[in-house]
Enzyme design. Structure first.
Site, short mmCIF file in Angstrom:
data_model
loop_
_atom_site.label_atom_id
_atom_site.label_comp_id
_atom_site.label_asym_id
_atom_site.label_seq_id
_atom_site.Cartn_x
_atom_site.Cartn_y
_atom_site.Cartn_z
N ASN A 9 19.13 -28.01 -62.29
CA ASN A 9 18.56 -29.34 -62.07
C ASN A 9 18.46 -30.02 -63.42
O ASN A 9 17.62 -29.65 -64.24
CB ASN A 9 17.17 -29.18 -61.42
CG ASN A 9 16.44 -30.51 -61.29
OD1 ASN A 9 17.02 -31.57 -61.51
ND2 ASN A 9 15.16 -30.44 -60.95
N GLU A 95 7.89 -32.71 -59.36
CA GLU A 95 7.82 -33.95 -60.16
C GLU A 95 7.88 -35.18 -59.26
O GLU A 95 7.29 -36.21 -59.57
CB GLU A 95 8.95 -33.93 -61.21
CG GLU A 95 8.63 -32.92 -62.31
CD GLU A 95 9.84 -32.29 -62.98
OE1 GLU A 95 10.96 -32.83 -62.87
OE2 GLU A 95 9.66 -31.23 -63.62
N GLU A 163 8.87 -23.04 -56.74
CA GLU A 163 8.70 -23.46 -58.12
C GLU A 163 7.22 -23.69 -58.41
O GLU A 163 6.69 -24.78 -58.15
CB GLU A 163 9.46 -24.77 -58.38
CG GLU A 163 10.96 -24.67 -58.20
CD GLU A 163 11.70 -25.67 -59.05
OE1 GLU A 163 12.64 -25.25 -59.73
OE2 GLU A 163 11.33 -26.86 -59.07
N GLY A 169 8.92 -25.79 -67.08
CA GLY A 169 9.01 -26.35 -68.43
C GLY A 169 7.97 -25.82 -69.39
O GLY A 169 7.78 -26.38 -70.48
N SER A 208 10.93 -21.95 -65.69
CA SER A 208 11.11 -21.19 -66.94
C SER A 208 12.06 -20.01 -66.79
O SER A 208 11.87 -18.97 -67.42
CB SER A 208 9.76 -20.74 -67.50
OG SER A 208 8.99 -21.85 -67.88
P1 13P Z 1 12.51 -25.33 -66.10
O1 13P Z 1 13.60 -24.32 -65.83
O2 13P Z 1 12.83 -26.26 -67.22
O3 13P Z 1 11.16 -24.68 -66.20
O4 13P Z 1 12.45 -26.31 -64.80
C1 13P Z 1 12.43 -25.74 -63.54
C2 13P Z 1 12.63 -26.82 -62.53
O5 13P Z 1 11.78 -27.68 -62.34
C3 13P Z 1 13.90 -26.85 -61.80
O6 13P Z 1 13.85 -27.73 -60.72
#
Ligand code: 13P
Length: 248
Positions: A9, A95, A163, A169, A208
Site C-alpha cells: 500500500n 487512515e 492492521e 508506521g 510494520s
Molecule cells: P506500515 O507497513 O508502514 O506500518 O503500514 C501498514 C499499512 O498501513 C498498510 O496498509
C-alpha cells in the site's frame, strides 16, 4: 489452498520516477510463487499497468466510492479503477476510517460496488492501542468484519487485512501470539459468516512488516500474506518480503 498474497500500500506516496521501483520489482521476481499486489496512488495506476505489462503483478486502488458515477468531486469509482488497470481495492483502511469518518456501513457499500465491477476488496480491520488495552480487540475486529463484508460474500470477492492501528508506521509489530490470536479469531468469524467458503478467504497481517520480521510473521497460522506500507515503496525493501512469503 489459499494463494498467498504479498501486498503493498503506497498510500500518498509515488510520482512518475517511482515507476522504476516497479521495473526493479518485476525484474527481481520474473515468476513469483506467490501473488504480488501493489496499490499505488490512483494517479499512477494506468502508467504502472503499462510498466507491469504481462507480468503477473496485480495492481489495486486504495479506496473507491460506493456509487457507480455522479456528482462526487474528487472521488473515484470502482469502474474507474478497473479501467486504469486495477484488480483489487483496499477498503476501510484505518487512515480512511479515522481521517474520512468511514463507518463499517460505508465500507460495506464500497465493497459491494467493488464486487459489481469485479474488483477484489481488501477490507481492513484493527484496533487502536486504547481498544487493545481495554480488552476490546476481538470484539472490535469482529464487529468491523461483520459490518464491512458485502452481502453473501464469496472467497474470490474479499481479502481481510488485520492492521492494528498502533502497529502502522510505528515499527512496533505485535508479538506472534497476538497476531495468531486475532487471525485465528478472524478465521472462525469468517467461517461463521460464510460457512466452508470462509476457508478460502485470505487474511493478511499489516503494520510494520519489514524484511527483518516477515519470515516470523508468515510462519503464524492463518497468516496468508501481508499488507505492507513503508516497506513496499522500494523494490529493495519489498522484494525480500515477497521472498520470505515464497519460502514460508
Ligand atoms: P506500515 O507497513 O508502514 O506500518 O503500514 C501498514 C499499512 O498501513 C498498510 O496498509
Amino acid at each position: 489452498m489459499r494463494h498467498k498474497l504479498a501486498a503493498g500500500n503506497w498510500k500518498m506516496n509515488g510520482l512518475s520516477g517511482d515507476l522504476a521501483e516497479i521495473e526493479a520489482l518485476i525484474a527481481a521476481h520474473p515468476a513469483p510463487k506467490v501473488e504480488m499486489l501493489i496499490c499505488p496512488p490512483a494517479t499512477l495506476l494506468s502508467r504502472m499497468a503499462d510498466t507491469v505489462g504481462d507480468h503477473p503483478l496485480h495492481l489495486g486502488g486504495q479506496d473507491c466510492h460506493a456509487a457507480p458515477d455522479g456528482a462526487n468531486t474528487g472521488d473515484i469509482s470502482a469502474a474507474m479503477l478497473v479501467d486504469a488497470g486495477a484488480r483489487y481495492v483496499i477498503l476501510g483502511h484505518s487512515e480512511r476510517r479515522t481521517d474520512h469518518g468511514e463507518t463499517d456501513a460505508v465500507v460495506k457499500a464500497k465493497a459491494e460496488a467493488a464486487r459489481t465491477e469485479g474488483l477484489v476488496s481488501v477490507i481492513c480491520v484493527g484496533e487502536t492501542l486504547a481498544e487493545r488495552e481495554a480488552g476490546e480487540t476481538l470484539g472490535l475486529v469482529g464487529r468491523q468484519l461483520a459490518g464491512s463484508l458485502p452481502d453473501a460474500p464469496i472467497a474470490a470477492d474479499v481479502v481481510i487485512a488485520y492492521e492494528p492501528v498502533w502497529a502502522i508506521g510505528t515499527g512496533k509489530a505485535p508479538t506472534s501470539d497476538q497476531i495468531a490470536e486475532v487471525h485465528g479469531f478472524l478465521r472462525a468469524e469468517i467461517k461463521r459468516h460464510m460457512g466452508v467458503e470462509g476457508d478460502g478467504v485470505r487474511i493478511l497481517y499489516g503494520g510494520s512488516v519489514k524484511a527483518g520480521n516477515a519470515a516470523e510473521i508468515f510462519a503464524i497460522p492463518d497468516v496468508d500474506g501481508a499488507l505492507v506500507g513503508g516497506a513496499s515503496l522500494t523494490a529493495g525493501d519489498f522484494s525480500p518480503i515477497v521472498t520470505a512469503l515464497e519460502n514460508a
